[in-house]
Write a protein that holds these residues in place. Structure first.
Motif, PDB file in Angstrom:
ATOM      1  N   VAL A   1      61.139  83.114 -13.303  1.00  0.00           N
ATOM      2  CA  VAL A   1      62.293  82.699 -13.988  1.00  0.00           C
ATOM      3  C   VAL A   1      63.531  83.959 -13.759  1.00  0.00           C
ATOM      4  O   VAL A   1      64.430  83.561 -12.993  1.00  0.00           O
ATOM      5  CB  VAL A   1      62.544  82.347 -15.177  1.00  0.00           C
ATOM      6  CG1 VAL A   1      64.380  82.243 -15.770  1.00  0.00           C
ATOM      7  CG2 VAL A   1      61.259  80.863 -15.329  1.00  0.00           C
ATOM      8  N   LEU A   2      63.159  84.790 -13.689  1.00  0.00           N
ATOM      9  CA  LEU A   2      64.022  86.037 -13.438  1.00  0.00           C
ATOM     10  C   LEU A   2      64.264  86.429 -12.415  1.00  0.00           C
ATOM     11  O   LEU A   2      64.904  86.739 -11.902  1.00  0.00           O
ATOM     12  CB  LEU A   2      63.530  86.867 -14.377  1.00  0.00           C
ATOM     13  CG  LEU A   2      64.802  88.593 -14.436  1.00  0.00           C
ATOM     14  CD1 LEU A   2      65.558  88.318 -14.986  1.00  0.00           C
ATOM     15  CD2 LEU A   2      63.806  89.550 -14.497  1.00  0.00           C
TER      16      LEU A   2
ATOM     17  N   PHE B   1      66.864  72.697  -4.223  1.00  0.00           N
ATOM     18  CA  PHE B   1      67.055  73.660  -4.378  1.00  0.00           C
ATOM     19  C   PHE B   1      65.615  73.109  -5.265  1.00  0.00           C
ATOM     20  O   PHE B   1      64.743  73.484  -5.882  1.00  0.00           O
ATOM     21  CB  PHE B   1      67.644  74.106  -6.211  1.00  0.00           C
ATOM     22  CG  PHE B   1      68.627  74.970  -5.241  1.00  0.00           C
ATOM     23  CD1 PHE B   1      68.122  76.287  -3.929  1.00  0.00           C
ATOM     24  CD2 PHE B   1      69.895  75.034  -5.318  1.00  0.00           C
ATOM     25  CE1 PHE B   1      68.988  76.221  -3.744  1.00  0.00           C
ATOM     26  CE2 PHE B   1      70.809  75.764  -5.305  1.00  0.00           C
ATOM     27  CZ  PHE B   1      70.354  76.717  -3.931  1.00  0.00           C
ATOM     28  N   ARG B   2      65.637  72.254  -6.444  1.00  0.00           N
ATOM     29  CA  ARG B   2      64.747  71.024  -7.589  1.00  0.00           C
ATOM     30  C   ARG B   2      63.352  71.387  -6.058  1.00  0.00           C
ATOM     31  O   ARG B   2      62.216  70.909  -7.138  1.00  0.00           O
ATOM     32  CB  ARG B   2      65.076  70.348  -7.963  1.00  0.00           C
ATOM     33  CG  ARG B   2      66.463  70.152  -8.872  1.00  0.00           C
ATOM     34  CD  ARG B   2      66.828  69.224  -9.170  1.00  0.00           C
ATOM     35  NE  ARG B   2      65.651  68.429 -10.555  1.00  0.00           N
ATOM     36  CZ  ARG B   2      65.697  67.064 -10.703  1.00  0.00           C
ATOM     37  NH1 ARG B   2      66.271  66.348  -9.642  1.00  0.00           N
ATOM     38  NH2 ARG B   2      64.615  66.899 -12.186  1.00  0.00           N
ATOM     39  N   SER B   3      63.752  70.375  -4.996  1.00  0.00           N
ATOM     40  CA  SER B   3      62.598  70.453  -4.634  1.00  0.00           C
ATOM     41  C   SER B   3      61.808  71.810  -3.852  1.00  0.00           C
ATOM     42  O   SER B   3      60.519  71.788  -3.791  1.00  0.00           O
ATOM     43  CB  SER B   3      62.841  70.199  -3.219  1.00  0.00           C
ATOM     44  OG  SER B   3      63.729  70.999  -2.159  1.00  0.00           O
TER      45      SER B   3
ATOM     46  N   PRO C   1      67.687  78.728 -14.229  1.00  0.00           N
ATOM     47  CA  PRO C   1      67.861  79.735 -13.152  1.00  0.00           C
ATOM     48  C   PRO C   1      68.988  79.503 -11.843  1.00  0.00           C
ATOM     49  O   PRO C   1      69.892  80.668 -11.701  1.00  0.00           O
ATOM     50  CB  PRO C   1      67.127  79.691 -12.030  1.00  0.00           C
ATOM     51  CG  PRO C   1      65.622  79.044 -12.914  1.00  0.00           C
ATOM     52  CD  PRO C   1      66.283  78.087 -13.898  1.00  0.00           C
ATOM     53  N   ILE C   2      69.153  78.752 -12.253  1.00  0.00           N
ATOM     54  CA  ILE C   2      70.614  77.638 -11.080  1.00  0.00           C
ATOM     55  C   ILE C   2      71.837  78.504 -12.147  1.00  0.00           C
ATOM     56  O   ILE C   2      72.313  79.029 -11.720  1.00  0.00           O
ATOM     57  CB  ILE C   2      70.889  76.672 -10.339  1.00  0.00           C
ATOM     58  CG1 ILE C   2      69.197  76.153  -9.521  1.00  0.00           C
ATOM     59  CG2 ILE C   2      71.993  76.083 -10.163  1.00  0.00           C
ATOM     60  CD1 ILE C   2      69.522  74.381  -9.496  1.00  0.00           C
ATOM     61  N   LEU C   3      71.847  78.071 -13.232  1.00  0.00           N
ATOM     62  CA  LEU C   3      73.148  77.867 -13.892  1.00  0.00           C
ATOM     63  C   LEU C   3      73.256  79.642 -14.280  1.00  0.00           C
ATOM     64  O   LEU C   3      74.255  80.172 -14.581  1.00  0.00           O
ATOM     65  CB  LEU C   3      73.125  77.202 -15.215  1.00  0.00           C
ATOM     66  CG  LEU C   3      73.106  76.103 -15.007  1.00  0.00           C
ATOM     67  CD1 LEU C   3      73.151  74.848 -16.169  1.00  0.00           C
ATOM     68  CD2 LEU C   3      74.443  75.261 -14.021  1.00  0.00           C
ATOM     69  N   ALA C   4      72.064  80.136 -14.872  1.00  0.00           N
ATOM     70  CA  ALA C   4      72.151  82.078 -15.046  1.00  0.00           C
ATOM     71  C   ALA C   4      72.494  82.360 -14.319  1.00  0.00           C
ATOM     72  O   ALA C   4      73.157  83.423 -13.960  1.00  0.00           O
ATOM     73  CB  ALA C   4      70.574  81.778 -15.525  1.00  0.00           C
ATOM     74  N   GLY C   5      71.730  82.031 -12.645  1.00  0.00           N
ATOM     75  CA  GLY C   5      72.778  82.585 -11.253  1.00  0.00           C
ATOM     76  C   GLY C   5      74.138  82.942 -10.863  1.00  0.00           C
ATOM     77  O   GLY C   5      74.745  83.810 -11.126  1.00  0.00           O
TER      78      GLY C   5
ATOM     79  N   GLY D   1      72.441  72.450 -20.559  1.00  0.00           N
ATOM     80  CA  GLY D   1      71.051  72.384 -20.121  1.00  0.00           C
ATOM     81  C   GLY D   1      71.214  70.829 -20.300  1.00  0.00           C
ATOM     82  O   GLY D   1      70.441  69.773 -19.476  1.00  0.00           O
ATOM     83  N   VAL D   2      71.452  70.198 -21.493  1.00  0.00           N
ATOM     84  CA  VAL D   2      71.392  68.695 -21.727  1.00  0.00           C
ATOM     85  C   VAL D   2      72.473  68.246 -19.750  1.00  0.00           C
ATOM     86  O   VAL D   2      71.814  66.792 -20.063  1.00  0.00           O
ATOM     87  CB  VAL D   2      72.181  68.476 -22.697  1.00  0.00           C
ATOM     88  CG1 VAL D   2      72.136  66.564 -22.976  1.00  0.00           C
ATOM     89  CG2 VAL D   2      71.281  68.593 -24.243  1.00  0.00           C
TER      90      VAL D   2
END
Length: 257
Positions: free
Chosen positions: A7-8, A96-98, A105-109, A249-250
């Motif tokens: 994840v990191l 990305f999901r594929s 990770p997408i949002l944290a990025g 997240g929701v």
């Protein structure tokens, strides 16, 4: 816990991607960096002579800089909403999901990239403030606390902006959030003392999340007593962050199912 390194790594990759996009979108980067500088120059040189902040401050620049620093952090963080909305509309999320990259990770990025951009723009604003007469007197512990409060709010506001980007259906709608974030410091102690405002506004100005953050920055930078303001500011930032992470997240699951 076993997937934490993965994840990191994904978050780091997503943050690098966001920063690379920022480099290509130079007009937005320049705007986010220069607008707070221009506003500070306008307030100090156009309005400063007419604003009375009391005998505690040698000049208006000593009063207004902490507010401008927060304005810079808020405006820059709010642009995260547009970046997330553009990702959602462009279809890159499905790609990305594929690749087995989840929403976190997408949002944290985006949030990490926003934090980096904001630290750069805040440093620029502070540098200009020094050139026009701001003279901080913070202790080493005070400087550490200033950076901690700023980063806490940048991260919290970037996460709530990410949630707004997921909620908005178009980048243009998400862009409206930047106006809200730019407006929020005005009904606070950022530019004038709260007691100079109309009485009906005091309750909101005293108890909104921006005021304790600005009072913390002002007191710490000028090495003056701050009371519980830093803890109140950090509590606000933590509360905003918890709500924003859960909400994003929701919303991500709803938008991508």
């Amino acid at each position: 816990m076993s997937d934490a390194p993965g994840v990191l790594t994904r978050t780091t990759v997503m943050a690098g991607r966001s920063l690379l996009i920022s480099r290509r979108n130079t007009d937005a980067v320049i705007t986010s960096m220069m607008l707070p500088v221009l506003l500070m120059l306008v307030f100090v040189h156009f309005f400063g002579g007419a604003i009375d902040t009391g005998a505690a401050y040698d000049s208006y620049v000593m009063y207004v800089v902490p507010g401008v620093l927060f304005l810079c952090a808020g405006f820059g963080s709010a642009t995260t909403a547009v970046a997330v909305s553009e990702d959602m509309r462009g279809g890159i999320i499905d790609r990305f999901r594929s690749l087995d990259i989840g929403g976190s990770p997408i949002l944290a990025g985006h949030v990490v990239a926003s934090t980096v951009r904001n630290l750069v723009s805040t440093t620029l604003v502070f540098g200009v403030a020094l050139l026009i007469g701001f003279r901080p007197a913070a202790s080493p512990a005070g400087w550490f606390a200033v950076v901690a409060v700023l980063i806490a709010y940048i991260v919290a506001l970037s996460w709530i902006s990410a949630a707004v980007g997921l909620l908005a259906r178009t980048p243009e709608a998400a862009g409206g959030f930047t106006f809200f974030m730019s407006f929020l410091p005005y009904p606070s102690s950022a530019f004038v003392p709260v007691d100079t405002m109309p009485g009906w506004l005091h309750g909101f100005a005293d108890h909104q999340p921006v005021t304790p953050a600005i009072e913390s920055l002002r007191g710490l930078l000028l090495d003056r007593p701050v009371g519980n303001a830093p803890w109140t500011a950090l509590a606000w930032a933590a509360g905003i962050l918890l709500v924003a992470v859960a909400l994003s997240g929701v919303l991500f699951r709803i938008r991508t199912r």
